[in-house]
Design an enzyme around this catalytic site. Structure first.
Site, PDB file in Angstrom:
ATOM      1  N   ASP B  91       3.122  54.038   1.040  1.00 24.19           N
ATOM      2  CA  ASP B  91       2.658  53.933  -0.330  1.00 24.19           C
ATOM      3  C   ASP B  91       3.491  54.907  -1.161  1.00 24.19           C
ATOM      4  OD1 ASP B  91       1.333  53.365  -2.595  1.00 24.19           O
ATOM      5  OD2 ASP B  91      -0.586  54.246  -2.003  1.00 24.19           O
ATOM      6  N   SER B  92       3.603  54.622  -2.443  1.00 23.97           N
ATOM      7  CA  SER B  92       4.490  55.408  -3.306  1.00 23.97           C
ATOM      8  C   SER B  92       3.924  56.781  -3.649  1.00 23.97           C
ATOM      9  CB  SER B  92       4.718  54.650  -4.606  1.00 23.97           C
ATOM     10  OG  SER B  92       3.480  54.473  -5.276  1.00 23.97           O
ATOM     11  N   GLY B  93       2.619  56.921  -3.578  1.00 23.30           N
ATOM     12  CA  GLY B  93       2.009  58.189  -3.956  1.00 23.30           C
ATOM     13  C   GLY B  93       1.420  58.160  -5.351  1.00 23.30           C
ATOM     14  N   GLY B  94       1.650  57.056  -6.078  1.00 23.61           N
ATOM     15  CA  GLY B  94       1.108  56.948  -7.432  1.00 23.61           C
ATOM     16  C   GLY B  94      -0.391  57.207  -7.463  1.00 23.61           C
ATOM     17  N   PHE B  95      -1.108  56.604  -6.526  1.00 26.48           N
ATOM     18  CA  PHE B  95      -2.563  56.761  -6.509  1.00 26.48           C
ATOM     19  C   PHE B  95      -2.961  58.167  -6.064  1.00 26.48           C
ATOM     20  CE2 PHE B  95      -6.776  56.427  -4.570  1.00 26.48           C
ATOM     21  CZ  PHE B  95      -7.481  55.913  -5.647  1.00 26.48           C
ATOM     22  N   ASP B 145       3.678  53.231  -9.179  1.00 26.40           N
ATOM     23  CA  ASP B 145       2.888  52.501 -10.168  1.00 26.40           C
ATOM     24  C   ASP B 145       2.025  53.479 -10.952  1.00 26.40           C
ATOM     25  OD1 ASP B 145       1.363  53.150  -7.953  1.00 26.40           O
ATOM     26  OD2 ASP B 145       0.044  51.414  -8.145  1.00 26.40           O
ATOM     27  N   GLN B 189      -0.870  45.763 -11.441  1.00 27.02           N
ATOM     28  CA  GLN B 189      -2.008  46.508 -11.988  1.00 27.02           C
ATOM     29  C   GLN B 189      -2.704  45.651 -13.040  1.00 27.02           C
ATOM     30  OE1 GLN B 189      -3.442  49.161 -10.991  1.00 27.02           O
ATOM     31  NE2 GLN B 189      -1.968  50.218  -9.650  1.00 27.02           N
ATOM     32  N   GLY B 216      -5.126  49.146  -7.743  1.00 24.20           N
ATOM     33  CA  GLY B 216      -6.203  49.446  -8.689  1.00 24.20           C
ATOM     34  C   GLY B 216      -7.543  48.811  -8.383  1.00 24.20           C
ATOM     35  N   CYS B 304     -16.215  44.337  23.081  1.00 27.77           N
ATOM     36  CA  CYS B 304     -14.983  45.052  22.734  1.00 27.77           C
ATOM     37  C   CYS B 304     -14.254  45.500  23.998  1.00 27.77           C
ATOM     38  CB  CYS B 304     -15.324  46.245  21.849  1.00 27.77           C
ATOM     39  SG  CYS B 304     -13.913  47.267  21.426  1.00 27.77           S
ATOM     40  N   HIS B 335     -12.226  53.223  18.943  1.00 29.77           N
ATOM     41  CA  HIS B 335     -13.040  52.007  18.861  1.00 29.77           C
ATOM     42  C   HIS B 335     -12.908  51.319  17.504  1.00 29.77           C
ATOM     43  CE1 HIS B 335     -16.179  49.074  19.148  1.00 29.77           C
ATOM     44  NE2 HIS B 335     -16.578  49.489  17.953  1.00 29.77           N
TER      45      HIS B 335
END
Lengths: 371, 371
Positions: B91-95, B145, B189, B216, B304, B335
């Site tokens: 991820d770009s880090g914008g968030f 973004d 966005q 977003g 599982c 798990h």
């Protein structure tokens, strides 16, 4: 339980042996990773198997409080509960009551204490501690002992030594009456007094335990005192029985004790140090927090074959530590426990060749220099 | 990077596909475990491989601050640094700048922020975020973004949508000039406004990214609003490109988004919930802290096949949680991540058979009922 000695080193008391239990064999000298509550901190049982652990430790005090005996009984013992099918040794909890409980009252019949978790009060007796460990179904159980504390007065030490003997006798009789297939070890107390240590050993020897432990050391005493008691006492423990030095130690302590004939060890040090970023290596201790490792693409120890060293660099491990990632604790612990178990393997090999003294000197002058 | 669609479900927008990267193929729809700092919390890379993870997530903001680009460059990228040789998306880090930094100033040219670790100030631009991700050598990088926040005013939303488009253009041009073998995804966005979402998509579409993400969402909006935007927007994203819904979700959110044509997901929920004792199962969520599991010898989920379910009981896992053992976080995370990856496998299989809608209904009426 059967104990065989394959070789006694020609130049010292070190012995190469094998302890056979219904759940498998243990090569001695051995290090037992500490799994207080039925889990070695930050490791899965799979990690322990990969690290070649042959036996792990549990603690009666802790397991009695959590998950409690009703749960352990429902699972027909600790092995089934925690998913470890190799041998388990359980400490009696005598030391934990002393060190963890906010309220402790030692009586002739046993010890009253309050849980460090919720303050609830309980009474441990030599007999009920045997019963608890039978429910846990530990392959090796320890008798309830009484630790005088450190430092302690001569009177307290005498009192504690006598009480330990009295309790050991009650525990032994009760254990024998149960015809358990498991083993029971006695614990020699007596603090830093050689006289009391000899008396304690004499008391216990009559009870013919399957093994003998040295208790009450590595509790803060100077290293010279530790060495004095170990070198004095260990060779006097019954030769044909496994000898266990409780709660020690450092690689240096292990070397000292093996030289004087000790077969079994446990210590939280490798796992606790791992979580704090201190790693054991074939060239001495390494502090992974150190800035100098920020760009270091080498493994912790290029001589180590553990999962961590096969796959991760010092730089990455430093990064994980700085970020307080849980994987830092996991990977560091895998390394330190693997290092300890590998170290014991090297000790065993040197005894086989009657070269333990040389191995010890090489270690002290080599990777342990300046420690 | 190549993206193939093998089947589009006859009854909805769900697609079965394959994303091919130089580091391996990714079957879609896929869930990507979140490894913010180059480590999925409480898991080793071995655990991730055993859980069948095909791609993991890293975060530009976090990796830029720690270990820093000099370290990443020395290792010639994140894969080599962290020991993961399959694909990584960053991820770009914008968030993260928006959500973690104590100081943020959005300018036309980029965003000024202070590190949440030591307060140091930095300036991220669309271009330097491309450069950073090229150094990380992530197989899929995200453009910088701008997120308007939730809730946000119409003006802020318009401004953020326009800035996201401007930045995306700069990032795209810069990325193309570098002739990277990796992929770059644009981020749509526009908040909860369908009009702005359409505008944002139109802006980005012209830039011909290798994939398109929906940003977003899952930021606190009501589930109906989430559903409205996903079902409105996802089917409009370029059909022949992978579609990625950022930061969602729950199994319910994933089902909803897959139905409307989304291919890729990431979320901290399975790992975070695991550490807090909430486990996903084929019969709904299970709170391992619950007293009713104290004696329960069943695995978390008998359907599982993960390491935890093959080896440990609910009672033991409850015990580890109560004792705050690190192994509790390890085993629970193994798990939950395995459950999510297995869940995605079932989703893929149902799409192959053109039966995704039935799978979704069965899931909602079955294991997700009452969630």
């Amino acid at each position: 339980m059967k104990f065989e000695i394959f070789n006694k080193d020609e130049n010292c008391h070190a012995r190469l042996g094998k302890l056979s239990t219904k759940r498998g064999d243990i090569e001695t000298p051995i290090f037992m990773p500490v799994g207080t509550c039925g889990s070695v901190k930050a490791m899965t049982m799979e990690h322990l198997k990969e690290a070649q652990a042959q036996i792990i430790l549990g603690n009666t005090y802790h397991l009695f409080l959590r998950p409690g005996m009703d749960v352990i009984e429902k699972f027909k013992g600790l092995h089934n509960f925690c998913g470890w099918n190799k041998p388990i040794l359980t400490d009696s909890g005598g030391f934990q009551i002393f060190s963890l409980s906010s309220f402790t009252k030692v009586e002739e019949a046993g010890v009253r204490f309050s849980s460090h978790i919720d303050g609830k009060k309980f009474f441990f007796t030599p007999k009920n501690v045997v019963d608890i460990q039978c429910k846990i179904d530990s392959d090796i159980q320890m008798v309830l002992d009484n630790f005088a504390g450190y430092p302690s007065s001569v009177e307290d030490n005498i009192k504690s030594t006598n009480l330990t003997a009295k309790w050991a006798k009650e525990a032994r009789e009760h254990f024998l009456s149960k015809k358990s297939p498991n083993a029971q070890f006695g614990i020699v107390q007596g603090g830093l007094s050689e006289e009391l240590r000899v008396q304690s050993l004499k008391d216990l020897r009559e009870m013919d335990f399957e093994g003998y432990a040295i208790g009450g050391l590595s509790v803060g005493e100077p290293v010279q005192e530790f060495k004095r008691i170990v070198s004095f006492l260990a060779p006097q423990l019954p030769y044909d029985k496994p000898r266990y030095l409780m709660g020690s130690g450092t690689p240096e302590e292990i070397l000292w004790a093996v030289e004087h004939g000790v077969d079994m060890f446990d210590c939280v040090m490798p796992s606790r140090n791992a979580r704090r970023g201190t790693l054991f290596t074939s060239f001495g201790r390494l502090n992974i927090k150190n800035k100098k490792y920020a760009f270091d693409s080498n493994p912790i120890d290029s001589e180590c074959q553990c999962y961590t060293c096969r796959n991760y660099s010092r730089a990455y491990l430093r990064h994980l530590y700085k970020c307080q990632e849980i994987s830092s604790a996991i990977l560091n612990t895998i390394h330190n426990i693997s290092f300890y178990l590998d170290f014991m393997g090297k000790i065993r090999y040197s005894i086989k060749l009657n070269k333990f003294k040389k191995f010890k000197e090489d270690s002290l002058n080599g990777f342990l220099r300046g420690e």
